[in-house]
Design an enzyme around this catalytic site. Structure first.
Site, short mmCIF file in Angstrom:
data_model
loop_
_atom_site.label_atom_id
_atom_site.label_comp_id
_atom_site.label_asym_id
_atom_site.label_seq_id
_atom_site.Cartn_x
_atom_site.Cartn_y
_atom_site.Cartn_z
N TYR A 173 30.77 0.55 -20.67
CA TYR A 173 30.05 1.61 -21.37
C TYR A 173 29.26 1.03 -22.54
O TYR A 173 28.07 1.33 -22.71
CB TYR A 173 31.05 2.67 -21.85
CG TYR A 173 30.47 3.67 -22.82
CD1 TYR A 173 29.55 4.63 -22.39
CD2 TYR A 173 30.82 3.65 -24.16
CE1 TYR A 173 29.01 5.55 -23.27
CE2 TYR A 173 30.29 4.56 -25.04
CZ TYR A 173 29.38 5.51 -24.60
OH TYR A 173 28.85 6.39 -25.49
N GLU A 225 30.77 14.73 -25.98
CA GLU A 225 31.14 14.58 -27.39
C GLU A 225 31.89 15.81 -27.89
O GLU A 225 32.84 15.68 -28.67
CB GLU A 225 29.91 14.34 -28.27
CG GLU A 225 29.20 13.02 -28.02
CD GLU A 225 29.96 11.78 -28.42
OE1 GLU A 225 31.02 11.88 -29.07
OE2 GLU A 225 29.50 10.69 -28.07
N TRP A 241 37.53 8.52 -27.56
CA TRP A 241 36.41 8.45 -26.61
C TRP A 241 36.86 7.87 -25.27
O TRP A 241 36.37 8.28 -24.22
CB TRP A 241 35.26 7.64 -27.22
CG TRP A 241 34.06 7.59 -26.35
CD1 TRP A 241 33.49 6.49 -25.80
CD2 TRP A 241 33.26 8.71 -25.89
NE1 TRP A 241 32.40 6.84 -25.03
CE2 TRP A 241 32.24 8.19 -25.08
CE3 TRP A 241 33.32 10.08 -26.10
CZ2 TRP A 241 31.28 9.00 -24.47
CZ3 TRP A 241 32.36 10.89 -25.48
CH2 TRP A 241 31.36 10.34 -24.68
#
Length: 188
Positions: free
Chosen positions: A19, A41, A49
């Site tokens: 990522y 988000e 995350w």
């Protein structure tokens, strides 16, 4: 073979590294991708995350590949289906927010021509390049993320606090918060 220097936050986890290496901090102007990151988000609020990244494909499937036109039309039946989906974060308020945020997203598109024009308008379309030496010193919000958060809330968005907005700015390349030692710092 020399090891790539990466931001410290992603090192050691292949999913995080992938990522980081391919997406994080790359300027995004595509409305569908901006919507995807906005929704991810908002679901990440209060969580890590990596938790969201591990469920990302499930989110894509559950939310019709983040097609904001479809998400904006979700009804009670679809809401109940999402609440039962063990592959995503099953927070009722966040799921409702995803639906209402899609509706607010469409209103912004109508007013500004695109969500991209709206969000990038806060920085005149040019990414802010910070000089981060250690990821532990990254801000969690800035006066700019505070202002964007307030504006989004005025426009009906939910779960878009200043920290969520700053994370969105980082993910979508509005700010380059790669560590200066990181190979991606000069690339994005």
């Amino acid at each position: 073979m020399t090891k790539k220097q990466r931001c410290g936050w992603c090192e050691g986890d292949p999913l995080y590294e992938q990522y980081h290496d391919t997406e994080w901090g790359v300027p995004l102007f595509d409305d569908q991708k901006l919507f995807e990151f906005l929704i991810l988000e908002t679901f990440q609020a209060g969580l890590s995350w990596i938790t969201i990244l591990r469920k990302r494909e499930n989110f894509r499937t559950a939310f019709d590949n983040f097609d904001y036109n479809k998400v904006a039309k979700y009804d009670e039946i679809k809401f109940q289906e999402l609440i039962q989906n063990k592959g995503i974060i099953r927070n009722k308020l966040k799921i409702k927010a995803a639906i209402s945020n899609a509706q607010a997203f469409l209103k912004i598109q109508k007013e500004f021509g695109s969500f991209s024009d709206y969000i990038w308008g806060f920085i005149d379309g040019k990414p802010i390049k910070n000089n981060i030496t250690n990821y532990t010193k990254l801000p969690v919000n800035t006066p700019l993320s505070d202002a964007i958060s307030m504006d989004l809330k005025k426009r009906g968005f939910k779960f878009v606090g200043r920290t969520v907005v700053y994370a969105h700015m980082q993910a979508t390349g509005m700010v380059n918060d790669h560590e200066m030692r990181c190979f991606r710092y000069s690339e994005v």
